[in-house]
Design a protein around this motif. Structure first.
Motif, PDB file in Angstrom:
ATOM      1  N   ARG A   1       0.770  -1.063  -0.043  1.00  0.00           N
ATOM      2  CA  ARG A   1      -0.147   0.123  -0.230  1.00  0.00           C
ATOM      3  C   ARG A   1       1.144   1.340  -0.085  1.00  0.00           C
ATOM      4  O   ARG A   1       1.468   1.270   0.444  1.00  0.00           O
ATOM      5  CB  ARG A   1      -1.069   0.167   1.448  1.00  0.00           C
ATOM      6  N   ASN A   2       0.842   2.486  -1.166  1.00  0.00           N
ATOM      7  CA  ASN A   2       0.659   3.230  -1.061  1.00  0.00           C
ATOM      8  C   ASN A   2      -0.242   3.821  -0.681  1.00  0.00           C
ATOM      9  O   ASN A   2      -0.742   5.405  -1.566  1.00  0.00           O
ATOM     10  CB  ASN A   2       1.970   3.898  -1.956  1.00  0.00           C
ATOM     11  N   GLY A   3      -0.507   5.155   0.768  1.00  0.00           N
ATOM     12  CA  GLY A   3      -1.766   6.105   0.536  1.00  0.00           C
ATOM     13  C   GLY A   3      -3.018   5.097   0.877  1.00  0.00           C
ATOM     14  O   GLY A   3      -2.773   4.089   0.714  1.00  0.00           O
ATOM     15  N   ASN A   4      -3.883   5.790  -0.594  1.00  0.00           N
ATOM     16  CA  ASN A   4      -5.144   5.285  -0.599  1.00  0.00           C
ATOM     17  C   ASN A   4      -4.960   4.450  -2.019  1.00  0.00           C
ATOM     18  O   ASN A   4      -6.141   3.076  -2.283  1.00  0.00           O
ATOM     19  CB  ASN A   4      -5.828   6.234  -0.992  1.00  0.00           C
ATOM     20  N   MET A   5      -3.829   3.932  -2.439  1.00  0.00           N
ATOM     21  CA  MET A   5      -3.459   2.729  -3.357  1.00  0.00           C
ATOM     22  C   MET A   5      -3.252   1.710  -3.113  1.00  0.00           C
ATOM     23  O   MET A   5      -1.920   1.275  -2.407  1.00  0.00           O
ATOM     24  CB  MET A   5      -2.710   3.542  -5.029  1.00  0.00           C
ATOM     25  N   LEU A   6      -3.906   0.515  -3.498  1.00  0.00           N
ATOM     26  CA  LEU A   6      -3.367  -1.004  -1.951  1.00  0.00           C
ATOM     27  C   LEU A   6      -2.579  -1.441  -3.848  1.00  0.00           C
ATOM     28  O   LEU A   6      -3.755  -2.075  -5.307  1.00  0.00           O
ATOM     29  CB  LEU A   6      -4.519  -1.356  -1.857  1.00  0.00           C
ATOM     30  N   THR A   7      -1.710  -1.844  -3.815  1.00  0.00           N
ATOM     31  CA  THR A   7      -1.276  -2.480  -4.821  1.00  0.00           C
ATOM     32  C   THR A   7      -1.087  -4.860  -4.852  1.00  0.00           C
ATOM     33  O   THR A   7      -1.098  -4.751  -3.860  1.00  0.00           O
ATOM     34  CB  THR A   7      -0.066  -2.454  -5.709  1.00  0.00           C
ATOM     35  N   ALA A   8      -2.505  -5.143  -5.964  1.00  0.00           N
ATOM     36  CA  ALA A   8      -2.121  -6.742  -5.123  1.00  0.00           C
ATOM     37  C   ALA A   8      -1.831  -7.343  -6.525  1.00  0.00           C
ATOM     38  O   ALA A   8      -1.874  -7.190  -7.166  1.00  0.00           O
ATOM     39  CB  ALA A   8      -3.366  -7.103  -4.946  1.00  0.00           C
ATOM     40  N   GLN A   9      -1.135  -8.540  -6.496  1.00  0.00           N
ATOM     41  CA  GLN A   9      -0.429  -8.666  -7.753  1.00  0.00           C
ATOM     42  C   GLN A   9       0.113 -10.418  -7.097  1.00  0.00           C
ATOM     43  O   GLN A   9      -0.095 -10.653  -5.921  1.00  0.00           O
ATOM     44  CB  GLN A   9       1.324  -8.842  -7.696  1.00  0.00           C
ATOM     45  N   ALA A  10      -0.531 -11.149  -8.228  1.00  0.00           N
ATOM     46  CA  ALA A  10      -1.099 -12.763  -7.780  1.00  0.00           C
ATOM     47  C   ALA A  10      -0.752 -13.330  -9.497  1.00  0.00           C
ATOM     48  O   ALA A  10      -0.262 -12.778 -10.657  1.00  0.00           O
ATOM     49  CB  ALA A  10      -2.694 -13.037  -7.261  1.00  0.00           C
ATOM     50  N   GLU A  11      -0.794 -14.735  -9.933  1.00  0.00           N
ATOM     51  CA  GLU A  11      -0.900 -15.388 -10.989  1.00  0.00           C
ATOM     52  C   GLU A  11      -2.411 -16.225 -11.400  1.00  0.00           C
ATOM     53  O   GLU A  11      -2.693 -16.717 -10.207  1.00  0.00           O
ATOM     54  CB  GLU A  11       0.382 -16.338 -10.630  1.00  0.00           C
ATOM     55  N   ILE A  12      -2.449 -15.828 -12.374  1.00  0.00           N
ATOM     56  CA  ILE A  12      -4.016 -16.792 -12.709  1.00  0.00           C
ATOM     57  C   ILE A  12      -3.517 -18.438 -13.850  1.00  0.00           C
ATOM     58  O   ILE A  12      -3.219 -17.534 -14.789  1.00  0.00           O
ATOM     59  CB  ILE A  12      -4.796 -15.532 -13.459  1.00  0.00           C
ATOM     60  N   ILE A  13      -4.241 -18.788 -13.357  1.00  0.00           N
ATOM     61  CA  ILE A  13      -4.036 -19.994 -14.110  1.00  0.00           C
ATOM     62  C   ILE A  13      -4.901 -21.391 -14.194  1.00  0.00           C
ATOM     63  O   ILE A  13      -6.424 -20.913 -12.891  1.00  0.00           O
ATOM     64  CB  ILE A  13      -3.284 -21.287 -12.683  1.00  0.00           C
ATOM     65  N   PRO A  14      -5.271 -20.772 -15.824  1.00  0.00           N
ATOM     66  CA  PRO A  14      -6.336 -22.188 -16.254  1.00  0.00           C
ATOM     67  C   PRO A  14      -6.200 -23.821 -15.192  1.00  0.00           C
ATOM     68  O   PRO A  14      -4.807 -24.169 -15.879  1.00  0.00           O
ATOM     69  CB  PRO A  14      -6.585 -22.240 -17.518  1.00  0.00           C
ATOM     70  N   ASN A  15      -7.236 -24.338 -15.457  1.00  0.00           N
ATOM     71  CA  ASN A  15      -7.352 -25.867 -14.903  1.00  0.00           C
ATOM     72  C   ASN A  15      -6.516 -26.479 -15.999  1.00  0.00           C
ATOM     73  O   ASN A  15      -6.317 -27.987 -15.830  1.00  0.00           O
ATOM     74  CB  ASN A  15      -8.392 -26.155 -14.552  1.00  0.00           C
ATOM     75  N   GLY A  16      -7.270 -26.314 -17.199  1.00  0.00           N
ATOM     76  CA  GLY A  16      -6.816 -26.675 -18.056  1.00  0.00           C
ATOM     77  C   GLY A  16      -5.624 -26.449 -19.136  1.00  0.00           C
ATOM     78  O   GLY A  16      -5.193 -25.839 -18.309  1.00  0.00           O
ATOM     79  N   THR A  17      -5.497 -27.386 -20.334  1.00  0.00           N
ATOM     80  CA  THR A  17      -4.371 -26.642 -21.073  1.00  0.00           C
ATOM     81  C   THR A  17      -4.627 -25.926 -22.094  1.00  0.00           C
ATOM     82  O   THR A  17      -5.881 -25.233 -22.377  1.00  0.00           O
ATOM     83  CB  THR A  17      -3.579 -27.283 -21.684  1.00  0.00           C
ATOM     84  N   GLY A  18      -3.847 -24.369 -23.063  1.00  0.00           N
ATOM     85  CA  GLY A  18      -4.278 -23.474 -24.177  1.00  0.00           C
ATOM     86  C   GLY A  18      -4.992 -22.501 -23.842  1.00  0.00           C
ATOM     87  O   GLY A  18      -3.840 -21.784 -22.124  1.00  0.00           O
ATOM     88  N   ALA A  19      -4.454 -21.544 -24.588  1.00  0.00           N
ATOM     89  CA  ALA A  19      -4.975 -20.444 -24.639  1.00  0.00           C
ATOM     90  C   ALA A  19      -6.808 -20.329 -23.635  1.00  0.00           C
ATOM     91  O   ALA A  19      -7.304 -20.903 -24.066  1.00  0.00           O
ATOM     92  CB  ALA A  19      -5.261 -20.255 -25.456  1.00  0.00           C
ATOM     93  N   PHE A  20      -6.196 -18.792 -22.869  1.00  0.00           N
ATOM     94  CA  PHE A  20      -7.429 -18.788 -22.258  1.00  0.00           C
ATOM     95  C   PHE A  20      -7.931 -17.286 -21.914  1.00  0.00           C
ATOM     96  O   PHE A  20      -6.683 -16.490 -21.783  1.00  0.00           O
ATOM     97  CB  PHE A  20      -7.369 -19.737 -20.893  1.00  0.00           C
TER      98      PHE A  20
END
Length: 276
Positions: free
Chosen positions: A231-250
Motif C-alpha cells: 500500500r501507498n496512501g490510498n493506492m493498494l497494489t495486489a499481484q497474483a497469478e491466474i492459472i487455468p485448470n486446463g491447457t491452451g489459451a484462455f
C-alpha cells in the motif's frame, strides 16, 4: 516442474493426508456427531416478490468451513438445488469471512457458525417455494473432511418484516466500492509460465492493519494464487497469478474480476478493473 503441476500435487497430498487422518480423528471425537450441521431460516418477502431466507451452518467446536473463494488450502462450497419447486433463481450473500492458517497455507472462511442469506426468486411470486439443497462443503480442524448437508423446506412467509438474524448477516457483508469511498481499479496482465500474471491497483482507503486481497477471476475453471499486497496512501497494489485448470489459451474478462480487500477494521468488494 511447473507451478500448476506443483499446486496440483500439493492439493492431492493435502487431501490425501486429510482423508487418512479423518477416521482416527472422528473416532477420537464422537463418531456419531457430524462436524457441521445446517438449518434453513425462512425469512421474509420483499416488495418485488423476492424471498429472503438463509442457510445457517453450525460447526463443532474448533472446526471451520470455507468462503466462496477458499484460498490455497480450502474447498469451495457447492450449492445444488435439484428437486426444488417453483424456484427460478437463488443468489448467496456472503458475510465477511476470516483468515485461517493450516499446514503453511492460508484459507478464507468461517468458524463456529455462519448464516448465509439467500435471495430467492420464484417462478410464481404468489406461490410457496419448495427448496431442496445439497450443500457440499469442506470442514476443517486439524484435518479437513468433505461433508454434504441436505436441507428441505418451504418458503411461504409473505411478511415483509426482516428476520433479525438474517438482517444481521446481511449487514456483515463487505462494503461496496461506493460505500468504502473506493475510486475504481486498474489492472495489467502479462503471460506467465502457466497462465497470466496480474497486477491490480485498487484506489481504496485503508481497511485496517494486515490487509489481505482475494482476487476472483469470475470463472470456475481458473485458479488465482494468493496475492502479494502493498500500500501507498490510498493506492493498494495486489499481484497474483491466474492459472487455468486446463491447457491452451484462455482469456480473462476484466469486468468479471472481483477484488475483496480485508483488513482489521472492515472489508471492501470491488468489481472489475480497467486496463492500466
Amino acid at each position: 516442474m511447473s507451478i500448476a503441476t506443483y499446486i496440483s500435487m500439493m492439493r492431492i497430498l493435502f487431501c490425501t493426508a486429510a482423508l487418512i487422518a479423518t477416521s482416527t480423528a472422528a473416532i477420537a471425537a464422537d463418531p456419531m456427531a457430524p462436524p457441521a450441521t445446517a438449518t434453513l431460516i425462512e425469512g421474509w418477502q420483499q416488495a418485488d416478490g423476492t424471498r429472503v431466507s438463509a442457510v445457517q451452518i453450525t460447526m463443532a467446536e474448533g472446526w471451520h468451513t470455507y468462503w466462496r473463494a477458499p484460498g490455497d488450502a480450502g474447498i469451495p462450497p457447492q450449492f445444488k438445488w435439484n428437486g426444488s419447486r417453483n424456484l427460478n433463481a437463488v443468489s448467496v450473500n456472503w458475510p465477511t469471512p476470516e483468515l485461517f492458517s493450516q499446514n503453511g497455507m492460508r484459507s478464507v472462511g468461517y468458524s463456529n457458525q455462519v448464516i448465509l442469506p439467500l435471495s430467492v426468486s420464484a417462478k410464481r411470486h404468489n406461490k410457496p417455494v419448495h427448496l431442496k439443497l445439497n450443500l457440499e462443503i469442506g470442514v476443517c480442524k486439524d484435518i479437513c473432511v468433505p461433508q454434504t448437508l441436505t436441507l428441505d423446506g418451504v418458503l411461504n412467509n409473505q411478511n415483509a418484516i426482516p428476520t433479525p438474524a438474517i438482517a444481521a448477516a446481511l449487514a456483515e457483508r463487505p462494503f461496496t466500492a461506493a460505500e468504502a469511498g473506493a475510486r475504481g481499479a486498474t489492472c495489467s496482465m502479462s503471460p506467465s509460465e502457466d497462465g497470466l500474471n496480474i497486477t491490480a491497483h485498487l484506489n481504496v482507503p485503508p481497511t485496517g492493519s494486515s490487509e489481505f486481497v482475494v482476487i476472483e477471476a469470475g470463472r470456475p475453471d481458473v485458479w488465482v494464487s494468493e496475492a502479494a499486497v502493498s500500500r501507498n496512501g490510498n493506492m493498494l497494489t495486489a499481484q497474483a497469478e491466474i492459472i487455468p485448470n486446463g491447457t491452451g489459451a484462455f482469456a480473462v474478462d476484466r469486468s468479471a474480476l472481483r477484488f475483496t480487500v480485508m483488513g482489521a477494521s472492515h472489508a471492501v468488494d470491488i468489481r472489475g478493473c480497467a486496463p492500466s
